[in-house]
Enzyme design. Structure first.
Site, PDB file in Angstrom:
ATOM      1  N   TRP A 144       0.838  -1.199   0.000  1.00 29.80           N
ATOM      2  CA  TRP A 144       0.000   0.000   0.000  1.00 29.80           C
ATOM      3  C   TRP A 144       0.873   1.248   0.000  1.00 29.80           C
ATOM      4  O   TRP A 144       2.027   1.217   0.416  1.00 29.80           O
ATOM      5  CB  TRP A 144      -0.910   0.009   1.218  1.00 29.80           C
ATOM      6  CG  TRP A 144      -2.085   0.932   1.072  1.00 29.80           C
ATOM      7  CD1 TRP A 144      -2.275   2.142   1.656  1.00 29.80           C
ATOM      8  CD2 TRP A 144      -3.243   0.701   0.270  1.00 29.80           C
ATOM      9  NE1 TRP A 144      -3.466   2.689   1.267  1.00 29.80           N
ATOM     10  CE2 TRP A 144      -4.089   1.820   0.413  1.00 29.80           C
ATOM     11  CE3 TRP A 144      -3.642  -0.348  -0.575  1.00 29.80           C
ATOM     12  CZ2 TRP A 144      -5.311   1.935  -0.241  1.00 29.80           C
ATOM     13  CZ3 TRP A 144      -4.867  -0.241  -1.223  1.00 29.80           C
ATOM     14  CH2 TRP A 144      -5.685   0.888  -1.053  1.00 29.80           C
ATOM     15  N   GLU A 181     -10.955  11.495   9.977  1.00 28.39           N
ATOM     16  CA  GLU A 181      -9.583  11.024   9.823  1.00 28.39           C
ATOM     17  C   GLU A 181      -8.656  12.180   9.447  1.00 28.39           C
ATOM     18  O   GLU A 181      -7.545  12.321  10.001  1.00 28.39           O
ATOM     19  CB  GLU A 181      -9.524   9.929   8.758  1.00 28.39           C
ATOM     20  CG  GLU A 181      -8.163   9.280   8.602  1.00 28.39           C
ATOM     21  CD  GLU A 181      -8.170   8.108   7.634  1.00 28.39           C
ATOM     22  OE1 GLU A 181      -7.100   7.814   7.071  1.00 28.39           O
ATOM     23  OE2 GLU A 181      -9.245   7.497   7.434  1.00 28.39           O
ATOM     24  N   GLU A 212     -10.758  -4.237   3.970  1.00 24.09           N
ATOM     25  CA  GLU A 212     -12.170  -4.037   3.620  1.00 24.09           C
ATOM     26  C   GLU A 212     -12.397  -4.205   2.129  1.00 24.09           C
ATOM     27  O   GLU A 212     -13.518  -4.516   1.693  1.00 24.09           O
ATOM     28  CB  GLU A 212     -12.660  -2.660   4.087  1.00 24.09           C
ATOM     29  CG  GLU A 212     -12.266  -1.470   3.238  1.00 24.09           C
ATOM     30  CD  GLU A 212     -10.844  -0.989   3.479  1.00 24.09           C
ATOM     31  OE1 GLU A 212     -10.434   0.003   2.842  1.00 24.09           O
ATOM     32  OE2 GLU A 212     -10.133  -1.605   4.307  1.00 24.09           O
ATOM     33  N   HIS A 256      -4.701   1.846  10.410  1.00 27.00           N
ATOM     34  CA  HIS A 256      -5.403   2.958  11.035  1.00 27.00           C
ATOM     35  C   HIS A 256      -5.105   3.081  12.528  1.00 27.00           C
ATOM     36  O   HIS A 256      -4.024   3.514  12.898  1.00 27.00           O
ATOM     37  CB  HIS A 256      -6.901   2.845  10.720  1.00 27.00           C
ATOM     38  CG  HIS A 256      -7.180   2.973   9.268  1.00 27.00           C
ATOM     39  ND1 HIS A 256      -7.454   1.911   8.447  1.00 27.00           N
ATOM     40  CD2 HIS A 256      -7.169   4.065   8.468  1.00 27.00           C
ATOM     41  CE1 HIS A 256      -7.617   2.330   7.209  1.00 27.00           C
ATOM     42  NE2 HIS A 256      -7.450   3.629   7.186  1.00 27.00           N
ATOM     43  N   ASP A 271     -11.944   5.667   6.841  1.00 37.43           N
ATOM     44  CA  ASP A 271     -12.098   5.629   5.382  1.00 37.43           C
ATOM     45  C   ASP A 271     -12.865   4.404   4.906  1.00 37.43           C
ATOM     46  O   ASP A 271     -12.535   3.784   3.912  1.00 37.43           O
ATOM     47  CB  ASP A 271     -10.751   5.738   4.682  1.00 37.43           C
ATOM     48  CG  ASP A 271      -9.762   4.678   5.121  1.00 37.43           C
ATOM     49  OD1 ASP A 271     -10.113   3.878   6.008  1.00 37.43           O
ATOM     50  OD2 ASP A 271      -8.647   4.641   4.584  1.00 37.43           O
TER      51      ASP A 271
END
Length: 255
Positions: free
Chosen positions: A36, A245, A125, A146, A155
């Protein structure tokens, strides 16, 4: 309307092939296991646009989403960090990309099958929002990007995991960085089947081809019906979650 030739080689972190109406989207980083990042050319920047291209191609009947090698997404690539000079400059782009990533995934009008080929520890997710979720025996699911990393889980994970795990287990999962193995995920209803790694993609492809034989209208309207609640919840809560966030990140950055 798009055609596969318009987007098959458009994205540096997503390989795409299609056979018999089944489009395979394989996530990777420079040909290896997917990592990521937060730059525009990372998966964070590319997936929303890719999902939109896929959604607009009438020749796609079923989507198979998978990763590369032994993991789905299990970490970060520092070379794919954001290029902006500060958080305030970064967040407008991150907000737009975060909305596009999940809203466009849910806007895909054809059924989606996730073949989770290994640990999905960052943005897990994404695969579990698919209609059918298959997992390799060594796969595990967590949200390490997170709260365990000092970031508000806003998010979309704040929507998905309490829906799948229940309110209390979902909050525990997000706040503790719990890792849920494939067998436990299957017991909890997050995963439909757990398979040896060598059998994962063949099973996903077989399911996809059997579904692709169905009338297009049945595929599309079933997908629309089965994602209705997910789309409603995401429309109601994603923007607010991203704003929370961003606020926490900006306050921390200034502090």
């Amino acid at each position: 309307m798009t055609r596969l030739s318009d987007y098959a080689e458009k994205y540096q972190g997503i390989a795409m092939t299609r056979e018999g109406g089944v489009l395979e989207m394989t996530l990777h980083t420079r040909g290896g296991p997917a990592k990521w990042g937060s730059s525009p050319d990372s998966l964070h920047g590319e997936l929303g646009d890719a999902f939109l291209d896929v959604a607009r191609d009438p020749e796609n009947k079923v989507i198979v989403l998978t990763g590369t090698g032994e993991s789905f997404i299990d970490g970060f690539d520092p070379s794919l960090s954001f290029p902006e000079p500060d958080m305030a400059s970064m967040w407008p782009r991150i907000y737009d990309e975060g909305n596009a990533l999940l809203q466009n995934l849910l806007a895909i009008p054809m059924p989606m099958i996730a073949a989770v080929n290994g640990p999905a520890l960052i943005h897990a997710e994404i695969p579990v929002m698919c209609d059918i979720v298959l997992a390799a025996e060594h796969a595990e699911f967590a949200d390490l990007a997170h709260f365990p990393n000092g970031t508000v889980p806003g998010d979309g994970v704040h929507v998905i995991w309490p829906m799948l795990l229940g309110p209390n287990r979902g909050r525990y999962f997000l706040l503790t960085g719990e890792r849920i193995g494939a067998s436990e995920a299957n017991r909890l209803g997050v995963v439909g089947e757990v398979l040896p790694p060598a059998e994962l993609l063949p099973r996903a492809r077989a399911l996809a081809q059997s579904m692709a034989a169905m009338p297009t209208a049945a595929l599309r309207y079933t997908r629309s019906l089965l994602t209705r609640e997910l789309r409603r919840r995401m429309a109601d809560e994603l923007a607010s979650g991203l704003a929370h966030e961003a606020l926490a990140t900006l306050v921390t950055d200034k502090g």
